[in-house]
Motif scaffolding. Structure first.
Motif, PDB file in Angstrom:
ATOM      1  N   GLU A 142       0.824  -1.221   0.000  1.00  0.00           N
ATOM      2  CA  GLU A 142       0.000   0.000   0.000  1.00  0.00           C
ATOM      3  C   GLU A 142       0.853   1.264   0.000  1.00  0.00           C
ATOM      4  OE1 GLU A 142      -2.683  -0.016   3.342  1.00  0.00           O
ATOM      5  OE2 GLU A 142      -3.689  -1.763   2.443  1.00  0.00           O
ATOM      6  N   ARG A 143       1.914   1.243   0.828  1.00  0.00           N
ATOM      7  CA  ARG A 143       2.745   2.441   0.940  1.00  0.00           C
ATOM      8  C   ARG A 143       3.790   2.513  -0.169  1.00  0.00           C
ATOM      9  NH1 ARG A 143       1.489   5.143   5.975  1.00  0.00           N
ATOM     10  NH2 ARG A 143       2.880   6.743   5.161  1.00  0.00           N
ATOM     11  N   GLN A 144       3.708   1.608  -1.113  1.00  0.00           N
ATOM     12  CA  GLN A 144       4.633   1.569  -2.256  1.00  0.00           C
ATOM     13  C   GLN A 144       6.095   1.602  -1.828  1.00  0.00           C
ATOM     14  OE1 GLN A 144       3.478   4.714  -4.975  1.00  0.00           O
ATOM     15  NE2 GLN A 144       1.325   4.204  -4.746  1.00  0.00           N
ATOM     16  N   ILE A 145       6.408   0.774  -0.844  1.00  0.00           N
ATOM     17  CA  ILE A 145       7.802   0.674  -0.414  1.00  0.00           C
ATOM     18  C   ILE A 145       8.481  -0.356  -1.315  1.00  0.00           C
ATOM     19  CG2 ILE A 145       9.343   0.118   1.501  1.00  0.00           C
ATOM     20  CD1 ILE A 145       6.881   0.723   3.349  1.00  0.00           C
ATOM     21  N   SER A 146       9.566   0.063  -1.961  1.00  0.00           N
ATOM     22  CA  SER A 146      10.180  -0.835  -2.941  1.00  0.00           C
ATOM     23  C   SER A 146      10.889  -2.002  -2.273  1.00  0.00           C
ATOM     24  CB  SER A 146      11.164  -0.053  -3.805  1.00  0.00           C
ATOM     25  OG  SER A 146      12.268   0.348  -3.024  1.00  0.00           O
ATOM     26  N   LYS A 147      10.999  -3.117  -3.030  1.00  0.00           N
ATOM     27  CA  LYS A 147      11.724  -4.298  -2.531  1.00  0.00           C
ATOM     28  C   LYS A 147      13.158  -3.946  -2.182  1.00  0.00           C
ATOM     29  CE  LYS A 147       9.606  -8.521  -4.166  1.00  0.00           C
ATOM     30  NZ  LYS A 147       8.638  -8.275  -5.287  1.00  0.00           N
ATOM     31  N   GLU A 148      13.761  -3.105  -3.036  1.00  0.00           N
ATOM     32  CA  GLU A 148      15.154  -2.715  -2.811  1.00  0.00           C
ATOM     33  C   GLU A 148      15.277  -2.007  -1.462  1.00  0.00           C
ATOM     34  OE1 GLU A 148      13.533  -1.828  -5.686  1.00  0.00           O
ATOM     35  OE2 GLU A 148      14.349  -3.554  -6.784  1.00  0.00           O
ATOM     36  N   ALA A 149      14.332  -1.082  -1.205  1.00  0.00           N
ATOM     37  CA  ALA A 149      14.400  -0.337   0.052  1.00  0.00           C
ATOM     38  C   ALA A 149      14.248  -1.292   1.240  1.00  0.00           C
ATOM     39  CB  ALA A 149      13.340   0.751   0.093  1.00  0.00           C
ATOM     40  N   VAL A 150      13.332  -2.232   1.137  1.00  0.00           N
ATOM     41  CA  VAL A 150      13.128  -3.194   2.224  1.00  0.00           C
ATOM     42  C   VAL A 150      14.429  -3.911   2.517  1.00  0.00           C
ATOM     43  CG1 VAL A 150      12.014  -5.368   2.858  1.00  0.00           C
ATOM     44  CG2 VAL A 150      10.672  -3.540   1.803  1.00  0.00           C
ATOM     45  N   SER A 151      15.123  -4.335   1.434  1.00  0.00           N
ATOM     46  CA  SER A 151      16.334  -5.098   1.720  1.00  0.00           C
ATOM     47  C   SER A 151      17.510  -4.197   2.102  1.00  0.00           C
ATOM     48  CB  SER A 151      16.648  -6.042   0.550  1.00  0.00           C
ATOM     49  OG  SER A 151      17.693  -5.556  -0.221  1.00  0.00           O
ATOM     50  N   GLU A 152      17.653  -3.045   1.418  1.00  0.00           N
ATOM     51  CA  GLU A 152      18.779  -2.159   1.750  1.00  0.00           C
ATOM     52  C   GLU A 152      18.685  -1.634   3.183  1.00  0.00           C
ATOM     53  OE1 GLU A 152      20.203   0.929  -1.098  1.00  0.00           O
ATOM     54  OE2 GLU A 152      18.822  -0.089  -2.462  1.00  0.00           O
ATOM     55  N   LEU A 153      17.462  -1.325   3.622  1.00  0.00           N
ATOM     56  CA  LEU A 153      17.303  -0.747   4.963  1.00  0.00           C
ATOM     57  C   LEU A 153      17.074  -1.828   6.025  1.00  0.00           C
ATOM     58  CD1 LEU A 153      14.978   2.245   4.014  1.00  0.00           C
ATOM     59  CD2 LEU A 153      17.436   2.296   4.384  1.00  0.00           C
ATOM     60  N   SER A 154      17.104  -3.098   5.584  1.00  0.00           N
ATOM     61  CA  SER A 154      16.911  -4.228   6.505  1.00  0.00           C
ATOM     62  C   SER A 154      15.608  -4.155   7.287  1.00  0.00           C
ATOM     63  CB  SER A 154      18.056  -4.325   7.509  1.00  0.00           C
ATOM     64  OG  SER A 154      19.247  -4.606   6.857  1.00  0.00           O
ATOM     65  N   LEU A 155      14.532  -3.754   6.622  1.00  0.00           N
ATOM     66  CA  LEU A 155      13.253  -3.647   7.331  1.00  0.00           C
ATOM     67  C   LEU A 155      12.814  -5.034   7.814  1.00  0.00           C
ATOM     68  CD1 LEU A 155      11.185  -1.120   5.229  1.00  0.00           C
ATOM     69  CD2 LEU A 155      12.909  -0.728   6.977  1.00  0.00           C
ATOM     70  N   GLY A 156      12.034  -5.036   8.860  1.00  0.00           N
ATOM     71  CA  GLY A 156      11.597  -6.305   9.416  1.00  0.00           C
ATOM     72  C   GLY A 156      10.162  -6.251   9.923  1.00  0.00           C
ATOM     73  N   TYR A 157       9.771  -7.353  10.523  1.00  0.00           N
ATOM     74  CA  TYR A 157       8.413  -7.462  11.051  1.00  0.00           C
ATOM     75  C   TYR A 157       8.511  -8.134  12.419  1.00  0.00           C
ATOM     76  CZ  TYR A 157       3.838  -9.673  11.597  1.00  0.00           C
ATOM     77  OH  TYR A 157       2.651 -10.117  12.101  1.00  0.00           O
ATOM     78  N   SER A 158       7.723  -7.610  13.386  1.00  0.00           N
ATOM     79  CA  SER A 158       7.853  -8.123  14.756  1.00  0.00           C
ATOM     80  C   SER A 158       7.481  -9.600  14.876  1.00  0.00           C
ATOM     81  CB  SER A 158       7.010  -7.287  15.709  1.00  0.00           C
ATOM     82  OG  SER A 158       5.674  -7.312  15.285  1.00  0.00           O
ATOM     83  N   GLY A 159       6.700 -10.101  13.920  1.00  0.00           N
ATOM     84  CA  GLY A 159       6.467 -11.541  13.865  1.00  0.00           C
ATOM     85  C   GLY A 159       5.486 -12.084  14.885  1.00  0.00           C
ATOM     86  N   GLU A 160       5.433 -13.382  14.939  1.00  0.00           N
ATOM     87  CA  GLU A 160       4.470 -14.057  15.800  1.00  0.00           C
ATOM     88  C   GLU A 160       4.839 -13.822  17.267  1.00  0.00           C
ATOM     89  OE1 GLU A 160       3.511 -18.617  16.320  1.00  0.00           O
ATOM     90  OE2 GLU A 160       3.705 -18.018  14.204  1.00  0.00           O
ATOM     91  N   ARG A 161       3.836 -13.546  18.092  1.00  0.00           N
ATOM     92  CA  ARG A 161       4.091 -13.200  19.484  1.00  0.00           C
ATOM     93  C   ARG A 161       4.830 -14.319  20.233  1.00  0.00           C
ATOM     94  NH1 ARG A 161      -0.508  -9.708  22.546  1.00  0.00           N
ATOM     95  NH2 ARG A 161      -0.270  -8.345  20.758  1.00  0.00           N
ATOM     96  N   GLY A 162       5.872 -13.945  20.950  1.00  0.00           N
ATOM     97  CA  GLY A 162       6.558 -14.926  21.788  1.00  0.00           C
ATOM     98  C   GLY A 162       7.735 -15.623  21.114  1.00  0.00           C
ATOM     99  N   LYS A 163       7.789 -15.517  19.809  1.00  0.00           N
ATOM    100  CA  LYS A 163       8.833 -16.258  19.078  1.00  0.00           C
ATOM    101  C   LYS A 163      10.226 -15.678  19.336  1.00  0.00           C
ATOM    102  CE  LYS A 163       8.049 -18.907  14.965  1.00  0.00           C
ATOM    103  NZ  LYS A 163       7.865 -18.885  13.508  1.00  0.00           N
ATOM    104  N   LEU A 164      10.336 -14.351  19.243  1.00  0.00           N
ATOM    105  CA  LEU A 164      11.634 -13.719  19.485  1.00  0.00           C
ATOM    106  C   LEU A 164      12.077 -13.989  20.920  1.00  0.00           C
ATOM    107  CD1 LEU A 164      13.973 -11.805  18.744  1.00  0.00           C
ATOM    108  CD2 LEU A 164      12.540  -9.909  19.473  1.00  0.00           C
ATOM    109  N   PHE A 165      11.101 -13.863  21.822  1.00  0.00           N
ATOM    110  CA  PHE A 165      11.342 -14.110  23.243  1.00  0.00           C
ATOM    111  C   PHE A 165      12.027 -15.461  23.435  1.00  0.00           C
ATOM    112  CE2 PHE A 165       9.119 -13.058  27.477  1.00  0.00           C
ATOM    113  CZ  PHE A 165      10.138 -13.671  28.193  1.00  0.00           C
ATOM    114  N   SER A 166      11.420 -16.520  22.896  1.00  0.00           N
ATOM    115  CA  SER A 166      11.993 -17.841  23.150  1.00  0.00           C
ATOM    116  C   SER A 166      13.317 -18.029  22.410  1.00  0.00           C
ATOM    117  CB  SER A 166      10.993 -18.953  22.815  1.00  0.00           C
ATOM    118  OG  SER A 166      10.452 -18.755  21.554  1.00  0.00           O
ATOM    119  N   LEU A 167      13.443 -17.391  21.250  1.00  0.00           N
ATOM    120  CA  LEU A 167      14.708 -17.474  20.519  1.00  0.00           C
ATOM    121  C   LEU A 167      15.854 -16.892  21.349  1.00  0.00           C
ATOM    122  CD1 LEU A 167      16.154 -17.968  17.703  1.00  0.00           C
ATOM    123  CD2 LEU A 167      15.746 -15.545  17.296  1.00  0.00           C
TER     124      LEU A 167
END
Ligand SMILES: [Zn+2]
Length: 582
Positions: A142-167
């Motif tokens: 929707e926000r027209q964020i390019s694939k290149e920008a996502v990878s160059e800026l290392s964008l991420g997603y908080s993901g499924e709840r609890g997963k990072l915690f246990s990792l």
């Protein structure tokens, strides 16, 4: 990678001049090269680097040393960290078993950095594993964020709840360590949870490309819309600019930086190929951030939201940028739109044009106060008032003169009268500025909130602080000042006045009573932890000496303290819970 084990070997490998150039704009002066000193304010260069020995020295503030010392000073880091920064720059692996100058603090910081880089990897993976129909992927398209920008800026997603915690736990990190890195949060019941939930994650890097914190944009309409990592040992918001690590080369090349407010503004420009930009992380611009920019260019174009809040943020940023000797322009984008919306509305080409044709800061203020057309007498006065403070910041006499002429032309007020006014403003400003630049004020965020509460006109804030146990207030870094404020004693000590001014100007604000209660809670907890540690140490010592009588006394004190702790903390939690339910 080459493996290096001594500092000497490492130093032999790197060219110090290249490293200096990462930070400074050097000009040749014989066999030495010079620059404006990055460690003190100056108009003419007194900072020298000897090209043969690679040593630096400043004739103004007398700082000097080798390249490692330079990195220590400019990155405000430990010797060990400076060495690893240098190794990274040289592309070699550096390790040794024991170092005399390594500190506990340095080790804790290293742990935090490890936690952050593990979290970064996790966030990135979560984004690439997210389904095409997921909220985060939908948002990105929707926000027209390019694939290149996502990878160059290392964008991420908080993901499924609890997963990072246990990792993190699986990798051997403690919960409290993860909380001090800012990726977990301690809840009011003493439980831990993930700090970022259902958010698009923007990793924030320092200039060496290390992850130091994160920003998160909610995907489910939660408040706040943007959330930053709390201040940690490695994340100091007022000393960072978002994106600068990616864009510093482009800024240097273009000799211009486009300064925006938020992540999305930055992303929007970056995605569309405008790569000489940086964002101020949503706080009001600080002198530290301005001097960071000055390493790469003298030309700043401000592109903030053009609504009321954005305009006043620009007005606050102007004197700070001008005081660093930067040339500031303001881009006019459609009223009420942020850069992200604007670039979509008028197109990248037109947007670039508006940046090319941006207003000088004087024109901008003129525009602000005259609403673009004509001046009433009252508007004229407000305009003069607003501009005078800014011109007072300009040190270059030629520039100053040019602006004074323009100001006199525009308003029809005699130049001598304006000069007089500005001189008065100038003295006031230079005092305030000196206060702002005092870097010795390392006052913890929570303590700053206590002082702000004591200065506040709000009765409930005041009451909260006054109900804190005296010993805790007396244990604060700023205890003398705090006690004076509590007891209503007049403050005349210069140092304390400066501290007050510093806290008053700092960017940490009390966001409601819960925020203040949170600060009081963690100060109390810290205090009790320290006391308990002290007593435990004393107990051990007494036992070692075989002083059973003393050991017994301490033991009893310790047990009663622990019992009290439990009660105290429970009470506070209860209170917090009650006020939450209000
Ligand atoms: Zn200096």
């Amino acid at each position: 990678m080459n493996r290096i084990t001594t500092v000497e070997e490492l130093k032999a490998l790197v060219s110090p001049m290249n490293v200096y150039e990462d930070y400074l704009r050097l000009s040749q002066r014989g066999r030495r090269r010079s620059a404006l000193c990055p460690f003190h304010k100056e108009k003419t260069a007194s900072f020298f680097v000897d090209t043969e020995s690679g040593l630096f020295y400043c004739f103004g503030c007398h700082k000097g040393g080798d390249i490692i010392k330079f990195i220590e000073e400019i990155e405000k880091c430990s010797f060990e960290e400076a060495v690893s920064i240098l190794a990274r720059k040289a592309g070699v692996e550096f390790s040794r078993d024991k170092s005399p100058r390594a500190t506990v603090e340095g080790k804790q910081r290293e742990r935090i950095i490890q936690i952050l880089s593990l979290s970064l990897k996790y966030y990135k993976d979560s984004l690439s594993n997210a389904g095409e129909k997921s909220l985060v992927k939908k948002y990105i398209s929707e926000r027209q964020i390019s694939k290149e920008a996502v990878s160059e800026l290392s964008l991420g997603y908080s993901g499924e709840r609890g997963k990072l915690f246990s990792l993190l736990l699986k990798e051997g990190f403690r919960k409290d360590e993860c909380a001090s890195a800012g990726v977990l949060q301690e809840g009011r019941q003493g439980e831990y949870y993930e700090y970022f939930r259902e958010r698009l994650v923007f990793p924030i890097f320092d200039l060496q490309g290390r992850t130091v914190g994160f920003g998160g944009r909610t995907l489910i309409g939660e408040e706040p819309k943007y959330l930053n990592t709390r201040e940690t040992a490695v994340f100091r918001k007022r000393e960072l600019l978002y994106g600068l690590n990616f864009t510093k080369e482009e800024i240097r090349k273009e000799d211009k930086v486009i300064l925006v407010e938020g992540y999305m503004d930055f992303l929007s420009l970056f995605s569309r190929g405008v790569k000489n930009c940086a964002a101020s992380l949503g706080t009001s611009l600080t002198p530290n951030q301005a001097s960071l920019l000055k390493r790469y260019t003298n030309n700043v174009v401000l592109v903030y939201d053009f609504d009321t809040a954005g305009k006043s943020a620009m007005e606050r940023a102007l004197p700070i940028l001008l005081a660093q000797g930067l040339d500031v322009k303001v881009a006019l984008i459609p009223e009420g739109k942020d850069p992200d919306e604007a670039i979509k509305a008028i197109g990248a080409e037109e947007y670039r044009k508006r940046i090319e044709n941006s207003l000088t800061f004087l024109e901008f203020i003129f525009y602000q106060y005259s609403k673009g057309n004509f001046f009433s007498l009252e508007e004229k006065l407000r305009f003069l008032e607003a501009v005078a403070g800014n011109i007072a910041e300009i040190k270059d006499p030629i520039k100053r003169e040019a602006y004074l002429n323009e100001l006199s032309d525009r308003t029809g007020v005699k130049k001598s009268l304006i000069t007089e006014k500005i001189e008065k403003m100038g003295t006031i400003h230079s005092v305030e500025k000196e206060l702002l630049n005092e870097e010795e004020f390392e006052i913890p965020e929570d303590e700053q909130l206590i002082i702000k509460a004591l200065l506040s006109a709000k009765n409930d804030y005041l009451k909260k602080v006054l109900s804190m146990p005296k010993q805790i207030l007396q244990s604060l870094k700023t205890s003398t000042l705090v006690m004076k404020l509590v007891e209503g004693v007049e403050i005349s000590d210069e140092r304390e006045l400066k501290t007050l001014a510093f806290v008053n100007n700092s960017c940490h604000e009390i966001n409601g009573i819960k925020n203040l209660e949170g600060a009081i809670y963690s100060l109390t907890k810290d205090f009790l932890d320290r006391r308990r540690q002290e007593l435990t140490a004393k107990l051990k010592e007494a036992k070692k000496r075989g002083d059973n009588e003393l050991a017994d006394i301490i033991f009893r004190e310790l047990s009663s303290m622990i019992a009290n702790d439990v009660k105290n903390i429970q009470n506070m939690r209860l209170e917090l819970k009650e006020s939450k339910d209000d």
